[in-house]
Structures are given as structure tokens and as C-alpha cells.
Scaffold this active site. Sequence first.
Site, PDB file in Angstrom:
ATOM      1  N   HIS A  13       0.858  -1.182   0.000  1.00 20.25           N
ATOM      2  CA  HIS A  13       0.000   0.000   0.000  1.00 20.25           C
ATOM      3  C   HIS A  13       0.897   1.237   0.000  1.00 20.25           C
ATOM      4  O   HIS A  13       1.954   1.245   0.636  1.00 20.25           O
ATOM      5  CB  HIS A  13      -0.903   0.016   1.249  1.00 20.25           C
ATOM      6  CG  HIS A  13      -2.069   0.927   1.108  1.00 20.25           C
ATOM      7  ND1 HIS A  13      -1.986   2.271   1.361  1.00 20.25           N
ATOM      8  CD2 HIS A  13      -3.336   0.696   0.696  1.00 20.25           C
ATOM      9  CE1 HIS A  13      -3.163   2.822   1.134  1.00 20.25           C
ATOM     10  NE2 HIS A  13      -4.002   1.892   0.725  1.00 20.25           N
TER      11      HIS A  13
ATOM     12  N   ASP B 222      -7.851  -5.350  -0.050  1.00 16.20           N
ATOM     13  CA  ASP B 222      -8.311  -6.224  -1.144  1.00 16.20           C
ATOM     14  C   ASP B 222      -7.941  -7.680  -0.941  1.00 16.20           C
ATOM     15  O   ASP B 222      -8.375  -8.545  -1.710  1.00 16.20           O
ATOM     16  CB  ASP B 222      -7.705  -5.733  -2.462  1.00 16.20           C
ATOM     17  CG  ASP B 222      -8.255  -4.370  -2.835  1.00 16.20           C
ATOM     18  OD1 ASP B 222      -7.461  -3.431  -3.033  1.00 16.20           O
ATOM     19  OD2 ASP B 222      -9.489  -4.245  -2.887  1.00 16.20           O
TER      20      ASP B 222
HETATM   21  C1  SDX Z   1      -6.131  -0.014  -2.986  1.00 19.14           C
HETATM   22  O1  SDX Z   1      -4.453   4.580  -2.167  1.00 19.14           O
HETATM   23  C2  SDX Z   1      -5.356   3.927  -1.555  1.00 19.14           C
HETATM   24  O2  SDX Z   1      -5.738   4.249  -0.470  1.00 19.14           O
HETATM   25  C3  SDX Z   1      -5.921   2.705  -2.292  1.00 19.14           C
HETATM   26  C4  SDX Z   1      -6.916   1.860  -1.513  1.00 19.14           C
HETATM   27  C5  SDX Z   1      -8.195   2.617  -1.283  1.00 19.14           C
HETATM   28  O3  SDX Z   1      -8.935   2.243  -0.356  1.00 19.14           O
HETATM   29  O4  SDX Z   1      -8.520   3.512  -2.098  1.00 19.14           O
HETATM   30  O5  SDX Z   1      -6.376   1.480  -0.273  1.00 19.14           O
HETATM   31  C6  SDX Z   1      -7.300   0.597  -2.298  1.00 19.14           C
HETATM   32  O6  SDX Z   1      -5.910   0.297  -4.127  1.00 19.14           O
HETATM   33  C7  SDX Z   1      -5.249  -0.972  -2.225  1.00 19.14           C
HETATM   34  C8  SDX Z   1      -3.993  -1.436  -3.063  1.00 19.14           C
HETATM   35  C9  SDX Z   1      -4.474  -2.543  -4.003  1.00 19.14           C
HETATM   36  N1  SDX Z   1      -3.418  -2.897  -4.957  1.00 19.14           N
HETATM   37  C10 SDX Z   1      -2.770  -4.100  -4.890  1.00 19.14           C
HETATM   38  O7  SDX Z   1      -2.956  -4.917  -3.988  1.00 19.14           O
HETATM   39  C11 SDX Z   1      -1.840  -4.369  -6.051  1.00 19.14           C
HETATM   40  C12 SDX Z   1      -0.499  -4.920  -5.530  1.00 19.14           C
HETATM   41  N2  SDX Z   1       0.151  -3.831  -4.787  1.00 19.14           N
HETATM   42  C13 SDX Z   1       1.118  -3.027  -5.525  1.00 19.14           C
HETATM   43  O8  SDX Z   1       0.882  -2.843  -6.869  1.00 19.14           O
HETATM   44  C14 SDX Z   1       1.611  -1.803  -4.721  1.00 19.14           C
HETATM   45  O9  SDX Z   1       1.888  -2.240  -3.457  1.00 19.14           O
HETATM   46  C15 SDX Z   1       0.723  -0.569  -4.636  1.00 19.14           C
HETATM   47  C16 SDX Z   1       0.304  -0.088  -5.984  1.00 19.14           C
HETATM   48  C17 SDX Z   1      -0.488  -0.847  -3.821  1.00 19.14           C
HETATM   49  C18 SDX Z   1       1.548   0.531  -3.938  1.00 19.14           C
HETATM   50  O10 SDX Z   1       2.611   0.788  -4.747  1.00 19.14           O
HETATM   51  P1  SDX Z   1       3.651   1.975  -4.394  1.00 19.14           P
HETATM   52  O11 SDX Z   1       3.324   2.637  -3.114  1.00 19.14           O
HETATM   53  O12 SDX Z   1       3.768   2.833  -5.584  1.00 19.14           O
HETATM   54  O13 SDX Z   1       4.954   1.176  -4.084  1.00 19.14           O
HETATM   55  P2  SDX Z   1       5.954   0.733  -5.195  1.00 19.14           P
HETATM   56  O14 SDX Z   1       5.216   0.199  -6.385  1.00 19.14           O
HETATM   57  O15 SDX Z   1       6.926   1.844  -5.403  1.00 19.14           O
HETATM   58  O16 SDX Z   1       6.661  -0.521  -4.502  1.00 19.14           O
HETATM   59  C19 SDX Z   1       7.680  -0.302  -3.530  1.00 19.14           C
HETATM   60  C20 SDX Z   1       8.533  -1.562  -3.606  1.00 19.14           C
HETATM   61  C21 SDX Z   1       8.940  -1.916  -5.047  1.00 19.14           C
HETATM   62  O17 SDX Z   1      10.175  -2.615  -4.977  1.00 19.14           O
HETATM   63  P3  SDX Z   1      11.534  -1.740  -5.322  1.00 19.14           P
HETATM   64  O18 SDX Z   1      11.312  -1.118  -6.682  1.00 19.14           O
HETATM   65  O19 SDX Z   1      11.635  -0.700  -4.206  1.00 19.14           O
HETATM   66  O20 SDX Z   1      12.628  -2.788  -5.282  1.00 19.14           O
HETATM   67  O21 SDX Z   1       7.758  -2.695  -3.146  1.00 19.14           O
HETATM   68  C22 SDX Z   1       7.580  -3.626  -4.191  1.00 19.14           C
HETATM   69  C23 SDX Z   1       7.897  -2.901  -5.497  1.00 19.14           C
HETATM   70  O22 SDX Z   1       8.370  -3.818  -6.471  1.00 19.14           O
HETATM   71  N3  SDX Z   1       6.176  -4.039  -4.142  1.00 19.14           N
HETATM   72  C24 SDX Z   1       5.752  -5.300  -4.263  1.00 19.14           C
HETATM   73  C25 SDX Z   1       4.352  -5.219  -4.100  1.00 19.14           C
HETATM   74  N4  SDX Z   1       3.980  -3.943  -3.900  1.00 19.14           N
HETATM   75  C26 SDX Z   1       5.105  -3.205  -3.935  1.00 19.14           C
HETATM   76  N5  SDX Z   1       6.409  -6.460  -4.486  1.00 19.14           N
HETATM   77  C27 SDX Z   1       5.650  -7.576  -4.547  1.00 19.14           C
HETATM   78  N6  SDX Z   1       4.299  -7.590  -4.394  1.00 19.14           N
HETATM   79  C28 SDX Z   1       3.623  -6.437  -4.177  1.00 19.14           C
HETATM   80  N7  SDX Z   1       2.280  -6.442  -4.038  1.00 19.14           N
END
Ligand code: SDX
Length: 431
Positions: free
Chosen positions: A308, A366
Amino acid sequence: MADSNKTATLSFGDKTLELPILSPTAGPDVIDISKLYGQGGVFTHDPGFTSTSACESTITYIDGDKGELLHRGYPIDQLAAKSHYLEVCFLLLYGHLPTAAELEKFETTITHHTMLHEQMVNFFRGFRRDAPPMAIMVGVVGAMSAFYHDSTDISDPRQREIASHRLIAKMPTIAAWAFKYSVGQPFVYPRNDLDYASNFLRMCFAVPAEEYQVDPILARAMDRIFTLHADHEQNASTSTVRLASSSGANPFACIAAGIACLWGPSHGGANQACLEMLREIGTVDRIPEFIARAKDKNDPFRLMGFGHRVYKNFDPRATVMKQSADEVLDLLGVEDNPTLQVAKELEAAALADPYFAEKKLFPNVDFYSGIILEAMGFPTSMFTPIFALSRTVGWVSQWKEQLADPALKIGRPRQLYTGATLRDYVDVEDR
Ligand code: SDX
């Protein structure tokens, strides 16, 4: 405005600027950079808005480190346990918990706006039967701007309130009819003798051939899922609604834009993507393979339902959702649901893995919602429409708040331009 007597000093080149610091009632201080370009001739750069406050709001507060979510100051776990969705809608819209009389009036108003204009049935019939229900919701909610274009003077607080009520009231009917259309069953009309969640379940699962009895425990679980998704500060879809409405656009069109944004798998689409991932994993013994893929930088795979932008310890909604999953599956006698077993083992494996701990990746809202919804009989294609239904009150509350702000300006970000600089046109024969 949360003015303070503090300033931030910014020095670059031959310039030194004093930028006002705004102090919130909760959360980090905010440096007001609105005069930075005028005074300093520079932009700030923050493409994902990871460090940017886009607005002032009094509706929802999130503390990502504490795993805290407050709606008008009330914690989500208390609201989920003691309140119900329409009362939370009132709280989000009006800023206080309603008296008994206020609540009765509000629930009566919402109940009597649940029907759609009969002409709107034609919009559903224009879609193929295999159209994703989210596509239908974007289209039908957008079409509402063609039905209320003559009664939505957004400068009139009363008309803003009526538009808010219509959207909250009609979204369950639209979502249920999108589901019915996709399964080839006749539309079921709302009933005024049912509560909000029961009405939605009946519109989804009743058929003309027999009476449908709503299970009160499932209705309570449905209502809790609505509450847990109601609002969430300035997430991507809410920011989309705010930006769209900053131009003065029709509110129904703005909410349709929010639905479109929510659809993405990184946002509200994650609940569907998460269940599909759990199904793909299939059995507990395949969890290490998927954990390895999620950690592999060369593999675009991510654990859906994990991580998140704001929560860096746990998502308080996921905690409540997990409890609800156990209750609903026990009630339905599917407590040994293989998908739930995989989810629980996956959560334990990920939380024990240094990669996820270091990157502060925890189950989000989720992760468990899809398991409950599947157990209740919904196909995965209905998971995000249910999220959109629930979040409508958050979108309209934030929309109302923004339009009531006399300082509202159209949202118009700038950019870091790295394209070609000025050059003359070259005729095709000279290229
Ligand atoms: C919702 O914003 C809100 O409040 C949203 C929400 C709401 O109520 O409106 O809470 C609802 O959208 C919840 C999130 C649902 N999405 C997912 O579950 C999809 C999987 N999660 C990711 O795509 C990700 O965690 C996000 C999109 C939720 C957050 O991404 P960020 O904050 O932009 O973080 P990032 O992509 O920069 O990741 C940081 C690091 C990265 O590694 P590095 O590049 O630093 O090496 O963490 C890793 C990412 O690769 N990472 C994950 C991961 N999420 C982040 N690695 C594996 N699995 C994951 N799920």
C-alpha cells in the site's frame, strides 16, 4: 486553512525563499509551495504524489505507520463493529454522527432514490452480455449525466446534496443490474422495505421464479464490506474525481471517471486480481514459487492484495476483513475453503519473509474481501463493482467538500519537460 507561524527556508542558486508551513490537526506538517514558481521560477517534481498534499480535507485521516484510519475522527474498527453503512455515509457527507431523527430521514431519502429512470434500461441492453460489469458501471453512471444535466447546478449546495443522494442510492441498483445483465437474468427492482445491503443482495440473487430470503448475517457482512471501502483519503480514484470536478464538470461524469480509475489492478481491481492469483496458486505447496516470483525484479508479478502506498505496518481494514472472512465462511460451512487456506498460508509466508518486511508489504483491504465475496456467491467480475458501489460515498463527500471551498481552482499540474527544444519544420523532400 491550517496556518502556522513556521516557515521552511529553500535556497537554490542565488535565491532563498521562505515557504509557509501549514500545521494539520493530525499527520505531518505541509509546506505550502503554491507561490514557489512565481517567486522562485522552479517547479517541484513528484509524479506519483508520494510527498504531495493536493488539498485540505476534514473527512478521512490515515496514519500509515500506526495502521490508523479515521472517518471524521472515528476509527474504522469501531465504525465496522458498531455502525452501519448508511450511518457512515451520513458521517462522511455531513461531518457528524446523526441523531436518530437525522438517520431516519437520511435512510428514508436514500431508500426512495434507489430506482433508475426506466429509460436507462436501454443503456444496459446496448452492451454485449459478456461485457465486464465495471465497463457497464462506467457507461451507465456516465449516462446519468444525460438524465440530470438540467438539475445539477453544482454551485447550489442543495443540488449538490441531491446529486450525492442519487449516486449513493442508485449505485447498488446499477451494480446489481450490471451483474444480472452479465448472467442473462431479468433485472430485480429495489424494495423500500429492505435495508441497503439486503436490497443489494436481493437485486443480485433473487429470481422471479421464487421468493428470495436475505440471510441477515450475510447482509451484515455485506454492509461491513461497504463500510470498510467507503472512503480512503486522496487515493487515485478520489483524486481523479477531485481533478475532474475542479473544472466544474457534471458530477455523474466525474464519478464515472472515478470508477474508471478504480478499475485498475493496482487500485480497486486488486480484489479481483487477488482472488485470481490465489486460484492460480491453487495449493499451499505452490506458495514458495509465487513468493519467489514476487521478489524477482525480472518478473513483473506482484502479490495482489499486498502493499500500500500509505500503510506501512498493516491495513486496519484488512484486519477487520479477515475476521469477517472467518465468520462468513464458518456460517456458510466452507471454513475449509481451499482459497482461504492458501490466503492465510500466503499471508503467513510473506510476513515471515524479510523481503516483504523490509519493503513493508502487508495485506491490504483487497486481500480478504474477494474470499468473502466469492463465498457469498459473487463472481470475481463483481468484486470491483462492489468496491465502486462502496466508495461512491467517499467520492461524493470529497467532491462536495471541494466544491464548497471558495478557494477552489481548476487542477492544472505542470511537468518536467525533456523533449525536443525549438526546431524548424523540415519539408518531406528534405528529410
Ligand atoms: C487499494 O491509495 C489507496 O488508499 C488505495 C486503496 C483505497 O482504499 O482507495 O487502499 C485501495 O488500491 C489498495 C492497493 C491494491 N493494490 C494491490 O494490492 C496491487 C499490488 N500492490 C502493488 O501494486 C503496490 O503495493 C501498490 C500499488 C499498492 C503501492 O505501490 P507503491 O506505493 O507505488 O509502491 P511501489 O510500487 O513503489 O513498490 C515499492 C517496492 C517496489 O520494490 P523496489 O522497486 O523498491 O525494489 O515494493 C515492491 C515494489 O516492487 N512491491 C511489491 C508489491 N507492492 C510493492 N512487491 C511484490 N508484491 C507487491 N504487491
